[in-house]
Scaffold this motif. Structure first.
Motif, PDB file in Angstrom:
ATOM      1  N   GLY A  48      62.055   0.627 108.471  1.00  0.00           N
ATOM      2  CA  GLY A  48      62.717   1.752 107.828  1.00  0.00           C
ATOM      3  C   GLY A  48      61.969   2.204 106.594  1.00  0.00           C
ATOM      4  O   GLY A  48      60.737   2.292 106.574  1.00  0.00           O
ATOM      5  N   SER A  49      62.701   2.445 105.530  1.00  0.00           N
ATOM      6  CA  SER A  49      62.072   2.894 104.284  1.00  0.00           C
ATOM      7  C   SER A  49      61.488   1.743 103.483  1.00  0.00           C
ATOM      8  O   SER A  49      60.920   1.953 102.411  1.00  0.00           O
ATOM      9  CB  SER A  49      63.069   3.672 103.428  1.00  0.00           C
ATOM     10  N   GLY A  50      61.617   0.526 103.994  1.00  0.00           N
ATOM     11  CA  GLY A  50      60.944  -0.598 103.352  1.00  0.00           C
ATOM     12  C   GLY A  50      61.866  -1.741 103.004  1.00  0.00           C
ATOM     13  O   GLY A  50      63.056  -1.745 103.304  1.00  0.00           O
ATOM     14  N   GLY A  51      61.279  -2.750 102.364  1.00  0.00           N
ATOM     15  CA  GLY A  51      62.001  -3.950 101.982  1.00  0.00           C
ATOM     16  C   GLY A  51      61.029  -5.092 101.840  1.00  0.00           C
ATOM     17  O   GLY A  51      59.807  -4.922 101.854  1.00  0.00           O
ATOM     18  N   THR A  52      61.577  -6.301 101.699  1.00  0.00           N
ATOM     19  CA  THR A  52      60.779  -7.510 101.571  1.00  0.00           C
ATOM     20  C   THR A  52      60.811  -8.271 102.889  1.00  0.00           C
ATOM     21  O   THR A  52      61.888  -8.531 103.437  1.00  0.00           O
ATOM     22  CB  THR A  52      61.310  -8.410 100.438  1.00  0.00           C
ATOM     23  N   VAL A  86      52.884   4.018 104.497  1.00  0.00           N
ATOM     24  CA  VAL A  86      53.463   2.696 104.229  1.00  0.00           C
ATOM     25  C   VAL A  86      52.595   1.994 103.201  1.00  0.00           C
ATOM     26  O   VAL A  86      51.417   1.712 103.451  1.00  0.00           O
ATOM     27  CB  VAL A  86      53.552   1.852 105.520  1.00  0.00           C
ATOM     28  N   SER A  87      53.154   1.713 102.042  1.00  0.00           N
ATOM     29  CA  SER A  87      52.422   1.028 100.979  1.00  0.00           C
ATOM     30  C   SER A  87      52.872  -0.421 100.894  1.00  0.00           C
ATOM     31  O   SER A  87      53.960  -0.777 101.323  1.00  0.00           O
ATOM     32  CB  SER A  87      52.640   1.725  99.633  1.00  0.00           C
ATOM     33  N   GLY A  88      51.988  -1.248 100.337  1.00  0.00           N
ATOM     34  CA  GLY A  88      52.296  -2.665 100.170  1.00  0.00           C
ATOM     35  C   GLY A  88      51.714  -3.539 101.248  1.00  0.00           C
ATOM     36  O   GLY A  88      51.934  -4.753 101.245  1.00  0.00           O
ATOM     37  N   VAL A  89      50.954  -2.960 102.197  1.00  0.00           N
ATOM     38  CA  VAL A  89      50.331  -3.784 103.229  1.00  0.00           C
ATOM     39  C   VAL A  89      49.123  -4.492 102.622  1.00  0.00           C
ATOM     40  O   VAL A  89      48.440  -3.942 101.758  1.00  0.00           O
ATOM     41  CB  VAL A  89      49.921  -2.951 104.458  1.00  0.00           C
ATOM     42  N   SER A 121      46.943 -11.519  95.195  1.00  0.00           N
ATOM     43  CA  SER A 121      48.323 -11.209  95.544  1.00  0.00           C
ATOM     44  C   SER A 121      48.706  -9.809  95.111  1.00  0.00           C
ATOM     45  O   SER A 121      49.643  -9.226  95.638  1.00  0.00           O
ATOM     46  CB  SER A 121      49.265 -12.238  94.903  1.00  0.00           C
ATOM     47  N   ALA A 122      47.966  -9.282  94.124  1.00  0.00           N
ATOM     48  CA  ALA A 122      48.282  -7.940  93.651  1.00  0.00           C
ATOM     49  C   ALA A 122      47.637  -6.862  94.507  1.00  0.00           C
ATOM     50  O   ALA A 122      47.983  -5.702  94.409  1.00  0.00           O
ATOM     51  CB  ALA A 122      47.815  -7.784  92.195  1.00  0.00           C
ATOM     52  N   GLU A 174      53.285 -15.308 104.132  1.00  0.00           N
ATOM     53  CA  GLU A 174      53.012 -14.225 103.185  1.00  0.00           C
ATOM     54  C   GLU A 174      54.261 -13.364 103.006  1.00  0.00           C
ATOM     55  O   GLU A 174      55.001 -13.104 103.955  1.00  0.00           O
ATOM     56  CB  GLU A 174      51.862 -13.378 103.716  1.00  0.00           C
ATOM     57  N   VAL A 175      54.497 -12.925 101.787  1.00  0.00           N
ATOM     58  CA  VAL A 175      55.637 -12.062 101.484  1.00  0.00           C
ATOM     59  C   VAL A 175      55.134 -10.630 101.315  1.00  0.00           C
ATOM     60  O   VAL A 175      54.275 -10.363 100.478  1.00  0.00           O
ATOM     61  CB  VAL A 175      56.380 -12.515 100.211  1.00  0.00           C
ATOM     62  N   LEU A 176      55.670  -9.724 102.101  1.00  0.00           N
ATOM     63  CA  LEU A 176      55.270  -8.322 102.064  1.00  0.00           C
ATOM     64  C   LEU A 176      56.379  -7.478 101.446  1.00  0.00           C
ATOM     65  O   LEU A 176      57.538  -7.568 101.859  1.00  0.00           O
ATOM     66  CB  LEU A 176      54.989  -7.811 103.480  1.00  0.00           C
ATOM     67  N   ASP A 177      56.029  -6.692 100.462  1.00  0.00           N
ATOM     68  CA  ASP A 177      56.957  -5.723  99.874  1.00  0.00           C
ATOM     69  C   ASP A 177      56.502  -4.335 100.307  1.00  0.00           C
ATOM     70  O   ASP A 177      55.589  -3.756  99.720  1.00  0.00           O
ATOM     71  CB  ASP A 177      56.968  -5.846  98.343  1.00  0.00           C
TER      72      ASP A 177
END
Length: 218
Positions: free
Chosen positions: A143-147, A183-186, A21-22, A73-76
Motif C-alpha cells: 500500500g502506501s507503506g509501512g515497516t 517507492v522509497s526506502g528500498v 543502514s541509512a 532486515e527492517v524496511l521502512d
C-alpha cells in the motif's frame, strides 16, 4: 595503545554499519509491473493463464521490480503516486492503497506466486512478495507503506500490482495500465556489503587485541 586502536576500529566499523543502514533508494513501480511474474527472467509470450481479451494484447504486462534484501532486515517503505487500470477505470487513477471503485480483488496464483485476495474493498494495491521458502510465495499488501521485516532466507523483494479481468479469476489485463508508484526506502545494493565489512573490521580488531594480550601474558 591497543585499547585505543580497538576503540578507533570499533568506531569506524559502527560508522560503516550506521552509514549502510541509512542508505536507501527510490524505485518506480509501473502499473504494468505484474506481481505474478516474480522470480521469472522473461515475460511469457502468450501465457495461457493471462490471455484476457477485454482489450486486445492486454496480457502479462512486464516483470515486477526486484530489489536485493537480507533476512532480518527492517524496511521502512513509503509509496506515492497514481495508477490507472485502463479501460473502464477512473482516469484519475488510484493511490497505492487501492480504490473502492475497483472492488475486492480475488486473483488466482500464477507461476511462483500464490493467490491474492484484496481487502477493504480495494483491488489495485501495491503488493510485495519475497522469494523466501517454497513456492507459491505469498503476496502481501504494501500500500502506501509501512515497516516490514524481511523473512529468513529471502534475498529478493519483488514489487508490483495485481490485475485481472474485473479483478477476479486469472491474472492479466496489465498492458492497458498507466501510471505507477514511487517507492522509497528500498535498500541500495551496497548496503549489506558495507554492513558486513564494518562487522568484519570490528571482529578483526578484537581478534588482534586478544592475540596481543595473550602474547604479553606469555
Amino acid at each position: 595503545m591497543a585499547l585505543k586502536k580497538l576503540l578507533i576500529s570499533a568506531a569506524f566499523g559502527f560508522g560503516m554499519i550506521a552509514a549502510a543502514s541509512a542508505q536507501a533508494s527510490t524505485v518506480f513501480v509501473s502499473a504494468k509491473d505484474d506481481i505474478f511474474l516474480a522470480g521469472m527472467t522473461t515475460v511469457p509470450a502468450f501465457p495461457a493463464a493471462q490471455t484476457q481479451t477485454a482489450v486486445p494484447g492486454n496480457g502479462a504486462g512486464q516483470l515486477p521490480v526486484g530489489v536485493a534484501v537480507h533476512g532480518g532486515e527492517v524496511l521502512d517503505l513509503v509509496a506515492t503516486g497514481l495508477a490507472d487500470c485502463g479501460v473502464g477505470c477512473n482516469p484519475a487513477g488510484s493511490g497505492p492503497d487501492g480504490d473502492p471503485e475497483f472492488g475486492t480483488g480475488s486473483i488466482a496464483g500464477y507461476g511462483n506466486v500464490g493467490a491474492y485476495t484484496g481487502t477493504n474493498n480495494e483491488g489495485f494495491q501495491l503488493l510485495g512478495v519475497y522469494n523466501a521458502g517454497s513456492t507459491p510465495w505469498t503476496p502481501f499488501v504494501i500500500g502506501s507503506g509501512g515497516t516490514f521485516v524481511v523473512p529468513t532466507g529471502a534475498t529478493r523483494l519483488y514489487l508490483g500490482l495485481p490485475d485481472g479481468f474485473s479483478f477476479a479469476g486469472l491474472p492479466g489485463t496489465y498492458n492497458d495500465n498507466t501510471g505507477g508508484f514511487s517507492v522509497s526506502g528500498v535498500p541500495e545494493p551496497a548496503t549489506w556489503a558495507m554492513m558486513l565489512m564494518g562487522a568484519g573490521i570490528m571482529g578483526a580488531a578484537m581478534r588482534s587485541t586478544r592475540r596481543k594480550a595473550r602474547a604479553a601474558i606469555a
